[in-house]
Write a protein that holds these residues in place. Structure first.
Motif, PDB file in Angstrom:
ATOM      1  N   SER A 273       1.217  -1.253   0.055  1.00 14.77           N
ATOM      2  CA  SER A 273      -0.231  -0.061   0.173  1.00 14.77           C
ATOM      3  C   SER A 273       0.459   0.598  -0.172  1.00 14.77           C
ATOM      4  N   ALA A 274       2.408   1.076  -0.329  1.00 17.52           N
ATOM      5  CA  ALA A 274       2.995   2.388   0.091  1.00 17.52           C
ATOM      6  C   ALA A 274       4.518   1.910  -0.271  1.00 17.52           C
ATOM      7  N   LEU A 275       4.906   3.194  -1.031  1.00 19.96           N
ATOM      8  CA  LEU A 275       6.570   2.483  -1.242  1.00 19.96           C
ATOM      9  C   LEU A 275       7.330   4.044  -1.002  1.00 19.96           C
ATOM     10  N   ILE A 276       8.401   3.696  -0.340  1.00 20.39           N
ATOM     11  CA  ILE A 276       9.290   4.378   0.089  1.00 20.39           C
ATOM     12  C   ILE A 276      10.616   4.888  -0.877  1.00 20.39           C
ATOM     13  N   CYS A 277      10.678   5.706  -2.008  1.00 20.34           N
ATOM     14  CA  CYS A 277      11.640   5.740  -2.992  1.00 20.34           C
ATOM     15  C   CYS A 277      13.295   6.037  -2.481  1.00 20.34           C
ATOM     16  N   TYR A 278      14.145   6.170  -3.188  1.00 18.26           N
ATOM     17  CA  TYR A 278      15.809   6.298  -2.696  1.00 18.26           C
ATOM     18  C   TYR A 278      15.874   8.135  -2.504  1.00 18.26           C
ATOM     19  N   ASN A 279      15.442   8.558  -3.573  1.00 18.18           N
ATOM     20  CA  ASN A 279      15.207  10.363  -3.410  1.00 18.18           C
ATOM     21  C   ASN A 279      13.741  10.554  -4.547  1.00 18.18           C
ATOM     22  N   ASP A 280      13.855  11.250  -4.191  1.00 15.19           N
ATOM     23  CA  ASP A 280      12.745  12.613  -5.443  1.00 15.19           C
ATOM     24  C   ASP A 280      13.014  12.354  -6.913  1.00 15.19           C
ATOM     25  N   LEU A 281      14.225  12.233  -7.206  1.00 19.23           N
ATOM     26  CA  LEU A 281      13.624  12.107  -8.877  1.00 19.23           C
ATOM     27  C   LEU A 281      13.173  10.912  -9.074  1.00 19.23           C
ATOM     28  N   ILE A 282      14.163   9.700  -8.471  1.00 19.32           N
ATOM     29  CA  ILE A 282      13.300   8.457  -9.033  1.00 19.32           C
ATOM     30  C   ILE A 282      11.853   8.485  -7.849  1.00 19.32           C
ATOM     31  N   ALA A 283      11.709   8.605  -7.603  1.00 21.23           N
ATOM     32  CA  ALA A 283       9.803   8.925  -7.103  1.00 21.23           C
ATOM     33  C   ALA A 283       9.011   9.431  -7.876  1.00 21.23           C
ATOM     34  N   CYS A 284       9.713  10.563  -8.404  1.00 16.31           N
ATOM     35  CA  CYS A 284       8.397  11.351  -9.487  1.00 16.31           C
ATOM     36  C   CYS A 284       8.745  10.392 -10.899  1.00 16.31           C
ATOM     37  N   SER A 309      12.495  18.139  -2.996  1.00 17.95           N
ATOM     38  CA  SER A 309      12.900  19.499  -3.082  1.00 17.95           C
ATOM     39  C   SER A 309      12.605  19.388  -4.564  1.00 17.95           C
ATOM     40  N   ASP A 310      12.453  20.498  -4.981  1.00 13.60           N
ATOM     41  CA  ASP A 310      11.848  21.103  -6.639  1.00 13.60           C
ATOM     42  C   ASP A 310      11.830  19.998  -7.243  1.00 13.60           C
ATOM     43  N   VAL A 311      12.463  18.725  -7.388  1.00 14.39           N
ATOM     44  CA  VAL A 311      11.944  18.507  -8.419  1.00 14.39           C
ATOM     45  C   VAL A 311      10.550  17.706  -8.826  1.00 14.39           C
ATOM     46  N   THR A 312       9.610  18.132  -7.990  1.00 11.68           N
ATOM     47  CA  THR A 312       8.314  17.788  -8.421  1.00 11.68           C
ATOM     48  C   THR A 312       7.732  18.704  -9.363  1.00 11.68           C
ATOM     49  N   LYS A 313       8.801  20.234  -8.808  1.00 16.54           N
ATOM     50  CA  LYS A 313       8.039  20.746 -10.137  1.00 16.54           C
ATOM     51  C   LYS A 313       8.383  20.620 -11.513  1.00 16.54           C
ATOM     52  N   LEU A 314       9.636  20.103 -12.141  1.00 17.08           N
ATOM     53  CA  LEU A 314       9.973  19.408 -13.152  1.00 17.08           C
ATOM     54  C   LEU A 314       8.924  18.706 -13.899  1.00 17.08           C
ATOM     55  N   TYR A 315       8.753  17.791 -12.848  1.00 24.58           N
ATOM     56  CA  TYR A 315       7.746  16.894 -13.544  1.00 24.58           C
ATOM     57  C   TYR A 315       6.509  16.922 -13.287  1.00 24.58           C
ATOM     58  N   ASN A 316       5.854  18.096 -13.124  1.00 21.71           N
ATOM     59  CA  ASN A 316       4.864  18.259 -13.131  1.00 21.71           C
ATOM     60  C   ASN A 316       3.477  17.563 -12.169  1.00 21.71           C
ATOM     61  N   ILE A 317       4.157  17.491 -10.783  1.00 19.46           N
ATOM     62  CA  ILE A 317       3.535  16.739 -10.056  1.00 19.46           C
ATOM     63  C   ILE A 317       3.624  17.042  -8.744  1.00 19.46           C
ATOM     64  N   GLN A 318       2.444  16.799  -8.396  1.00 23.70           N
ATOM     65  CA  GLN A 318       1.767  17.174  -6.933  1.00 23.70           C
ATOM     66  C   GLN A 318       3.130  17.089  -5.761  1.00 23.70           C
ATOM     67  N   ARG A 319       3.224  17.860  -4.699  1.00 24.23           N
ATOM     68  CA  ARG A 319       4.344  17.213  -3.676  1.00 24.23           C
ATOM     69  C   ARG A 319       3.960  16.328  -3.504  1.00 24.23           C
ATOM     70  N   ILE A 320       4.892  15.995  -2.919  1.00 24.89           N
ATOM     71  CA  ILE A 320       4.589  14.141  -2.709  1.00 24.89           C
ATOM     72  C   ILE A 320       5.359  14.507  -1.239  1.00 24.89           C
ATOM     73  N   PRO A 321       4.909  12.950  -0.384  1.00 25.37           N
ATOM     74  CA  PRO A 321       5.592  12.861   1.198  1.00 25.37           C
ATOM     75  C   PRO A 321       7.422  13.092   1.084  1.00 25.37           C
ATOM     76  N   SER A 322       7.947  13.982   1.871  1.00 22.02           N
ATOM     77  CA  SER A 322       9.097  14.145   1.779  1.00 22.02           C
ATOM     78  C   SER A 322       9.650  14.529   2.736  1.00 22.02           C
TER      79      SER A 322
END
Length: 357
Positions: A273-284, A309-322
Motif C-alpha cells: 500500500s506504500a512505497l519508499i523511494c531513495y530520492n525525489d527523482l526516482i519517486a517522480c 526538493s523542487d524536482v516535483t515541479k520539473l515533472y509537473n507532479i503534486q508534491r509528494i511526502p518527502s
C-alpha cells in the motif's frame, strides 16, 4: 613586539608549528631562508624555549626545516604557494540538491575570499581519479568531495594518500569511504528513513516497499532505517518488496535504471500500500509511470521519498511526502570545516571525523 598564539586547545607548540607552516606556505619564510632564533621566538610570543623546541622538532621531522649547528635553522622544503581556490567534486549538479549545497559552500568561501573549481564525476570512479590527479598538480588550498560509488572501498585510495602527504586537506559531503580516513559532513540517513517509514506505519500501512541505491552509502543507510522501523513495529521484512538499483547519468545506464524501476513498481502493485523511494527523482519517475498506466496515486499506492526538493515541479507532479534535506546547511558546514583545516595545519585532516546533520 609581542604576539599571541591562538591556542584553542591550550597546546602552544602546535600553535607555533601552525604559525611557522603558514609563514612557509605564504612565502614569508622562503626556501633556504634562515628562521628567527629560538630566543627571538620566545621573546616574540612570550613562550618558553621548550615550547619553541617542540615546534621546531616537529618541523624538522616533517622536512620543513633543517638545523645547522652554529648557524641556526633554515627552510629546506620548497612549498608551492596555494591559490585561494577550492576544488569541488560532485556526482552531478543538474536540477537537484547539490546545487543548493553548492550555494551553502559559496556563501562561506566567498566571505573568505576563495573561488571554486567545480567538476562532476557522473558517479564514475575513473572521473574521480582524473579529478584527484588534476588536484594533485594544482595549487588548490583544499577539496570538498562527494564520493563516487561510496558504498564500496574506493580504488583511488593511493590518490587520497598523496593528497594527505602533500597536506591538501579534503572534506567529504554526503558520504565517505571505508578505506579513506577523512572528515565528512553527512545526513543521518538511517534516522530519517526510520522516521519516514514509521510515519507510514502510523498512517496504517503494513505492507511497505522500498527502492534504494546499492552503490551509495546513503542508499544503504536508508535501507537500514527502513528495516529498523519495520522490525521495531513487528512487521515482516519481505525481500520481494525491496528493490536495488545503481545510478549514473550516462544514457544507457539511465535507461536500465528506469526500466528496472518501472518493472519493480508494477510488481509491488496490489501487494503493497506504500512505497519508499531513495530520492525525489526516482519517486517522480515512478509516479509518472503509474499515472501513464492508469494507476491512481495515492489512492492505490502512497509514494514517499527523501530530500523534499523542487524536482516535483520539473515533472509537473503534486508534491509528494518527502523528508527535507539540510542542503544549504550541509554546504556551509562542509566549507567551514575545510576552512578550519586550511587555517590550522596542525589539525589532523586525515582523522575519520563525521559530523551528522
Amino acid at each position: 613586539m609581542t604576539n599571541h598564539l591562538s591556542t584553542s586547545n591550550g597546546i602552544k607548540y602546535k600553535a607555533l608549528y601552525s604559525w611557522m607552516i603558514g609563514k612557509i606556505n605564504d612565502g614569508s619564510f622562503a626556501y633556504k631562508e634562515k628562521l628567527p632564533s629560538e630566543s627571538a621566538l620566545c621573546e616574540q610570543f612570550q613562550i618558553s624555549r621548550q615550547t619553541v623546541r617542540n615546534a621546531m622538532d616537529r618541523l624538522c621531522q616533517e622536512g620543513y626545516i633543517e638545523r645547522v649547528k652554529g648557524s641556526g635553522s633554515f627552510v629546506t622544503k620548497p612549498v608551492r604557494i596555494r591559490e585561494k581556490t577550492i576544488g569541488i567534486l560532485f556526482l552531478t549538479i543538474s536540477g537537484y540538491i547539490n546545487a543548493n549545497i553548492l550555494n551553502g559552500i559559496e556563501e562561506v568561501l566567498t566571505k573568505q575570499g576563495y573561488s571554486i573549481l567545480l567538476e562532476l564525476s557522473h558517479n564514475r570512479v575513473v572521473n574521480e581519479a582524473r579529478f584527484l590527479q588534476k588536484m594533485l598538480t594544482s595549487n588548490v588550498s583544499g577539496l570538498i568531495i562527494e564520493g563516487t560509488k561510496s558504498c564500496f572501498p574506493t580504488p583511488n585510495e593511493e590518490l587520497y594518500r598523496r593528497l594527505t602527504k602533500l597536506k591538501i586537506p579534503y572534506v567529504f559531503v554526503h558520504n565517505g569511504y571505508s578505506n579513506v580516513s577523512a572528515p565528512a559532513i553527512v545526513w543521518d540517513d538511517r534516522r530519517v528513513s526510520y522516521e519516514l517509514t514509521e510515519r507510514l506505519i502510523r498512517a496504517g500501512h503494513e505492507k511497505i516497499a522500498g527502492l534504494f541505491k546499492f552503490d551509495e552509502m546513503q542508499g544503504v543507510n536508508r535501507y537500514l532505517g527502513y528495516v529498523d522501523a519495520l522490525m521495531d513495529h513487528h512487521l515482516e521484512v519481505q525481500e520481494n518488496f525491496i528493490g536495488w538499483y545503481g545510478d549514473s547519468d550516462q544514457p544507457g545506464e539511465i535507461c536500465r535504471k528506469n526500466n528496472y524501476a518501472d518493472a519493480f513498481a508494477m510488481d509491488i502493485l496490489g501487494q503493497c500500500s506504500a512505497l519508499i523511494c531513495y530520492n525525489d527523482l526516482i519517486a517522480c519517475h515512478i509516479i509518472r509511470h503509474y499515472i501513464a498506466n492508469g494507476i491512481s496515486i495515492p489512492e492505490q499506492l502512497s509514494v514517499a521519498s527523501f530530500d523534499n526538493s523542487d524536482v516535483t515541479k520539473l515533472y509537473n507532479i503534486q508534491r509528494i511526502p518527502s523528508v527535507t534535506h539540510p542542503k544549504e546547511e550541509m554546504g556551509r558546514r562542509a566549507a567551514s570545516l575545510l576552512m578550519e583545516y586550511i587555517e590550522n595545519p596542525s589539525l589532523d585532516a586525515s582523522e575519520n571525523k563525521a559530523i551528522i546533520l
